[in-house]
Write an enzyme that holds these catalytic residues in place. Structure first.
Site, PDB file in Angstrom:
ATOM      1  N   TYR A 104      -1.583  -0.264  11.205  1.00 32.90           N
ATOM      2  CA  TYR A 104      -1.817  -0.966   9.929  1.00 32.90           C
ATOM      3  C   TYR A 104      -0.642  -0.762   8.975  1.00 32.90           C
ATOM      4  O   TYR A 104      -0.058  -1.721   8.468  1.00 32.90           O
ATOM      5  CB  TYR A 104      -3.119  -0.469   9.275  1.00 32.90           C
TER       6      TYR A 104
ATOM      7  N   THR B 255       0.820  -1.208   0.000  1.00 34.93           N
ATOM      8  CA  THR B 255       0.000   0.000   0.000  1.00 34.93           C
ATOM      9  C   THR B 255       0.859   1.266   0.000  1.00 34.93           C
ATOM     10  O   THR B 255       1.989   1.262   0.515  1.00 34.93           O
ATOM     11  CB  THR B 255      -0.899  -0.016   1.258  1.00 34.93           C
ATOM     12  N   ASP B 256       0.277   2.350  -0.514  1.00 35.41           N
ATOM     13  CA  ASP B 256       0.979   3.649  -0.461  1.00 35.41           C
ATOM     14  C   ASP B 256       1.177   4.126   0.980  1.00 35.41           C
ATOM     15  O   ASP B 256       2.032   4.976   1.247  1.00 35.41           O
ATOM     16  CB  ASP B 256       0.231   4.715  -1.285  1.00 35.41           C
ATOM     17  N   GLU B 257       0.379   3.564   1.924  1.00 31.97           N
ATOM     18  CA  GLU B 257       0.457   4.058   3.310  1.00 31.97           C
ATOM     19  C   GLU B 257       1.801   3.768   3.965  1.00 31.97           C
ATOM     20  O   GLU B 257       2.137   4.373   4.978  1.00 31.97           O
ATOM     21  CB  GLU B 257      -0.690   3.478   4.145  1.00 31.97           C
TER      22      GLU B 257
ATOM     23  N   LYS C 100       2.195  -3.361   7.366  1.00 31.50           N
ATOM     24  CA  LYS C 100       2.401  -3.584   5.928  1.00 31.50           C
ATOM     25  C   LYS C 100       3.860  -3.287   5.539  1.00 31.50           C
ATOM     26  O   LYS C 100       4.448  -4.011   4.738  1.00 31.50           O
ATOM     27  CB  LYS C 100       1.448  -2.708   5.107  1.00 31.50           C
TER      28      LYS C 100
HETATM   29  P1  NAD Z   1     -10.146  -6.835   2.861  1.00 34.90           P
HETATM   30  O1  NAD Z   1     -10.110  -6.538   4.318  1.00 34.90           O
HETATM   31  O2  NAD Z   1     -11.364  -6.496   2.082  1.00 34.90           O
HETATM   32  O3  NAD Z   1      -9.860  -8.384   2.613  1.00 34.90           O
HETATM   33  C1  NAD Z   1      -8.880  -9.094   3.328  1.00 34.90           C
HETATM   34  C2  NAD Z   1      -9.114 -10.581   3.077  1.00 34.90           C
HETATM   35  O4  NAD Z   1      -8.066 -11.301   3.755  1.00 34.90           O
HETATM   36  C3  NAD Z   1     -10.437 -11.098   3.648  1.00 34.90           C
HETATM   37  O5  NAD Z   1     -11.055 -11.961   2.726  1.00 34.90           O
HETATM   38  C4  NAD Z   1     -10.014 -11.868   4.900  1.00 34.90           C
HETATM   39  O6  NAD Z   1     -10.900 -12.903   5.256  1.00 34.90           O
HETATM   40  C5  NAD Z   1      -8.645 -12.376   4.488  1.00 34.90           C
HETATM   41  N1  NAD Z   1      -7.765 -12.654   5.631  1.00 34.90           N
HETATM   42  C6  NAD Z   1      -7.520 -11.853   6.705  1.00 34.90           C
HETATM   43  N2  NAD Z   1      -6.674 -12.466   7.546  1.00 34.90           N
HETATM   44  C7  NAD Z   1      -6.351 -13.672   6.988  1.00 34.90           C
HETATM   45  C8  NAD Z   1      -5.499 -14.745   7.377  1.00 34.90           C
HETATM   46  N3  NAD Z   1      -4.809 -14.707   8.532  1.00 34.90           N
HETATM   47  N4  NAD Z   1      -5.407 -15.824   6.565  1.00 34.90           N
HETATM   48  C9  NAD Z   1      -6.111 -15.872   5.405  1.00 34.90           C
HETATM   49  N5  NAD Z   1      -6.947 -14.892   4.999  1.00 34.90           N
HETATM   50  C10 NAD Z   1      -7.050 -13.795   5.775  1.00 34.90           C
HETATM   51  O7  NAD Z   1      -8.869  -6.109   2.246  1.00 34.90           O
HETATM   52  P2  NAD Z   1      -8.667  -5.418   0.821  1.00 34.90           P
HETATM   53  O8  NAD Z   1      -9.085  -4.010   0.905  1.00 34.90           O
HETATM   54  O9  NAD Z   1      -9.203  -6.318  -0.220  1.00 34.90           O
HETATM   55  O10 NAD Z   1      -7.068  -5.418   0.757  1.00 34.90           O
HETATM   56  C11 NAD Z   1      -6.374  -6.540   0.207  1.00 34.90           C
HETATM   57  C12 NAD Z   1      -4.883  -6.262   0.255  1.00 34.90           C
HETATM   58  O11 NAD Z   1      -4.590  -5.086  -0.499  1.00 34.90           O
HETATM   59  C13 NAD Z   1      -4.345  -5.985   1.659  1.00 34.90           C
HETATM   60  O12 NAD Z   1      -3.077  -6.584   1.755  1.00 34.90           O
HETATM   61  C14 NAD Z   1      -4.224  -4.473   1.731  1.00 34.90           C
HETATM   62  O13 NAD Z   1      -3.206  -4.101   2.609  1.00 34.90           O
HETATM   63  C15 NAD Z   1      -3.877  -4.155   0.296  1.00 34.90           C
HETATM   64  N6  NAD Z   1      -4.268  -2.823  -0.181  1.00 34.90           N
HETATM   65  C16 NAD Z   1      -5.537  -2.383  -0.033  1.00 34.90           C
HETATM   66  C17 NAD Z   1      -5.912  -1.140  -0.560  1.00 34.90           C
HETATM   67  C18 NAD Z   1      -7.327  -0.621  -0.430  1.00 34.90           C
HETATM   68  O14 NAD Z   1      -7.582   0.523  -0.827  1.00 34.90           O
HETATM   69  N7  NAD Z   1      -8.289  -1.398   0.064  1.00 34.90           N
HETATM   70  C19 NAD Z   1      -4.955  -0.354  -1.211  1.00 34.90           C
HETATM   71  C20 NAD Z   1      -3.645  -0.833  -1.333  1.00 34.90           C
HETATM   72  C21 NAD Z   1      -3.315  -2.079  -0.833  1.00 34.90           C
HETATM   73  O1  DAU Z   2      -4.156   4.105   0.697  1.00 31.73           O
HETATM   74  C1  DAU Z   2      -4.387   2.728   0.633  1.00 31.73           C
HETATM   75  C2  DAU Z   2      -5.178   2.303   1.839  1.00 31.73           C
HETATM   76  O2  DAU Z   2      -6.514   2.776   1.631  1.00 31.73           O
HETATM   77  C3  DAU Z   2      -5.191   0.796   2.077  1.00 31.73           C
HETATM   78  O3  DAU Z   2      -3.882   0.371   2.341  1.00 31.73           O
HETATM   79  C4  DAU Z   2      -6.118   0.436   3.237  1.00 31.73           C
HETATM   80  O4  DAU Z   2      -6.207  -0.975   3.373  1.00 31.73           O
HETATM   81  C5  DAU Z   2      -7.496   0.985   2.951  1.00 31.73           C
HETATM   82  O5  DAU Z   2      -8.339   0.742   4.052  1.00 31.73           O
HETATM   83  C6  DAU Z   2      -7.425   2.487   2.669  1.00 31.73           C
HETATM   84  O6  DAU Z   2      -7.054   3.209   3.862  1.00 31.73           O
HETATM   85  P1  DAU Z   2      -7.709   4.611   4.260  1.00 31.73           P
HETATM   86  O7  DAU Z   2      -7.587   4.775   5.706  1.00 31.73           O
HETATM   87  O8  DAU Z   2      -7.191   5.701   3.404  1.00 31.73           O
HETATM   88  O9  DAU Z   2      -9.238   4.333   3.825  1.00 31.73           O
HETATM   89  P2  DAU Z   2     -10.620   4.688   4.535  1.00 31.73           P
HETATM   90  O10 DAU Z   2     -11.698   4.365   3.556  1.00 31.73           O
HETATM   91  O11 DAU Z   2     -10.727   4.119   5.899  1.00 31.73           O
HETATM   92  O12 DAU Z   2     -10.520   6.275   4.681  1.00 31.73           O
HETATM   93  C7  DAU Z   2     -10.370   7.123   3.538  1.00 31.73           C
HETATM   94  C8  DAU Z   2     -10.282   8.553   4.038  1.00 31.73           C
HETATM   95  O13 DAU Z   2     -11.571   8.925   4.551  1.00 31.73           O
HETATM   96  C9  DAU Z   2      -9.302   8.734   5.185  1.00 31.73           C
HETATM   97  O14 DAU Z   2      -8.695  10.012   5.057  1.00 31.73           O
HETATM   98  C10 DAU Z   2     -10.188   8.709   6.428  1.00 31.73           C
HETATM   99  C11 DAU Z   2     -11.496   9.295   5.939  1.00 31.73           C
HETATM  100  N1  DAU Z   2     -12.718   8.759   6.581  1.00 31.73           N
HETATM  101  C12 DAU Z   2     -12.886   7.413   6.628  1.00 31.73           C
HETATM  102  C13 DAU Z   2     -14.020   6.886   7.200  1.00 31.73           C
HETATM  103  C14 DAU Z   2     -14.215   5.390   7.281  1.00 31.73           C
HETATM  104  C15 DAU Z   2     -13.677   9.644   7.057  1.00 31.73           C
HETATM  105  O15 DAU Z   2     -13.524  10.874   6.988  1.00 31.73           O
HETATM  106  N2  DAU Z   2     -14.802   9.111   7.618  1.00 31.73           N
HETATM  107  C16 DAU Z   2     -15.023   7.763   7.721  1.00 31.73           C
HETATM  108  O16 DAU Z   2     -16.074   7.348   8.274  1.00 31.73           O
END
Ligand code: NAD
Ligand code: DAU
Length: 340
Positions: free
Chosen positions: A153, A128-130, A157
């Protein structure tokens, strides 16, 4: 090609499996997922109907189980691993970092070790970019930006990325790391901003906006991320990190107002609440390396992607309701109680 996809029942993992079956004829997929609150087997019902037992196998289990993981790699003759499995929600990591350490760090190491023993052809760590921390008003993250994670988190990562790097340097395991910005699209769990916004606005509930709402994220349609992961898996250079972004920087408050407008809902639903501790101000991605080495660019601009996303959630209100379990409601109630 036999691919182990971990976390394939989550948001991006399930979109990735759909993407691969739509675009590749030569893949067999084993999906290992623990089915945490964020994992939903129904995200792949159509894939199970079409390919189960032949090109698709689901295994309910934990990436932290070394015997299970080694067994899968050997029995199914896995040559590629894509690790999506993670605890992914920043707010939950603030409440309790422990599962983030267990799954994101220890779980990744378990997978890396099994991949080392098996000698896989590719191991792709989805990151992730985070991990880069927070930007000021200018500039973008590149692959050489130093890691400076600010939440439990993102620290978990970043730790996993460093372990993956160490397995490449020390053991020569062909590791590729991808780092992507904020995804949106079908099947995203409604604790994240965009699906939460849709869910609350649809039922005329308040939309919580953290702090002043001016934090900026770079939004990418999930299918574009999946395309990048597939391209990196096929053509990425081992040891390399690739950034992916959507070229769509937006302040949270602008996202909220845009979606409320599209849903025909009033801005009076917006409620400013206490800020997230350690809240990163701005993310933006320089993905020129992925363009140069992989030929990757995002296909969707924000207007197109969000239209498709809103249509999907509008047609899938049953899905949205089903995933909002008792555990989800308790977490949301307690989290937002503390932010009033
Ligand atoms: P998500 O929370 O929707 O899904 C996570 C999945 O992993 C779920 O199906 C869960 O059951 C499974 N899981 C959790 N713990 C596990 C374990 N111990 N063993 C096996 N399975 C397990 O997450 P997402 O948003 O789909 O993110 C997927 C990946 O992409 C993550 O690694 C996250 O860090 C990365 N990522 C997410 C974003 C985003 O914007 N959502 C952006 C960049 C990177
Ligand atoms: O940048 C990549 C990341 O994006 C991934 O690595 C993470 O897994 C994914 O959860 C996401 O993280 P963020 O924290 O950026 O996403 P979230 O949707 O939780 O929040 C997006 C922005 O909105 C953040 O600045 C917090 C804000 N927010 C979020 C929620 C849930 C609010 O203002 N109100 C809210 O209720």
């Amino acid at each position: 090609m036999n691919i182990l996809v971990t976390g394939g029942c989550g948001f991006i993992g399930s979109n990735f499996i759909h993407y691969l079956f739509e675009t590749r004829d030569d893949v067999n997929i084993i999906n290992l997922d623990k089915l945490t609150y964020a994992g939903n087997r129904k995200n792949l019902t159509d894939i199970e109907k079409k390919h189960a037992g032949e090109r698709y196998i689901f295994v309910h289990g934990d990436i932290n189980d070394p015997e299970l993981v080694a067994g899968i790699l050997n029995v199914h003759e896995i040559d590629r691993v894509v690790n999506f499995a993670a605890e992914s929600h920043v707010d939950r990591s603030i409440n309790d970092p422990s599962p983030f350490i267990t799954t994101n760090i220890n779980g990744t190491q378990t997978l890396l070790e099994a991949a080392r023993q098996r000698g896989v052809a590719r191991f792709l760590q989805v990151s992730t970019d985070e991990v880069y921390g927070s930007l000021g008003p200018d500039g973008r993250f590149s692959e050489t930006t130093p890691l400076a994670p600010n939440s439990p988190y993102s620290a978990s990562k970043a730790s996993a990325d460093l372990l993956a790097r160490a397995y490449f340097k020390t053991y020569g395991i062909p590791i590729i790391i991808t780092r992507c910005s904020n995804n949106y699209g079908p099947y995203q769990f409604p604790e994240k901003l965009i699906p939460l916004l849709f869910s609350n606005a649809s039922s005329d509930q308040a939309i919580p906006v953290y702090g002043d709402g001016l934090n900026v994220r770079d939004w990418i349609y999930v299918r574009d991320h999946c395309k990048g992961v597939a391209m990196a898996l096929e053509n990425g250079i081992p040891g390399q990190v690739y950034n992916f972004g959507g070229n769509a920087e937006m302040a949270n408050i602008d996202i909220v107002k845009t979606i409320l407008g599209q849903l025909g809902k009033p801005e009076s639903l917006i409620h400013f609440v206490a800020d997230r501790p350690g809240h990163d101000k701005r993310y933006a991605m320089d993905f020129s390396l992925a363009t140069k080495e992989l030929g990757w660019t995002p296909d969707h601009d924000f207007a197109t992607g969000i239209k498709e996303t809103i249509e999907w959630y509008s047609k899938n209100k049953k899905w949205l309701k089903e995933v909002q379990s008792g555990e989800y409601r308790t977490f949301m109630r307690n989290w937002y109680q503390d932010r009033k």
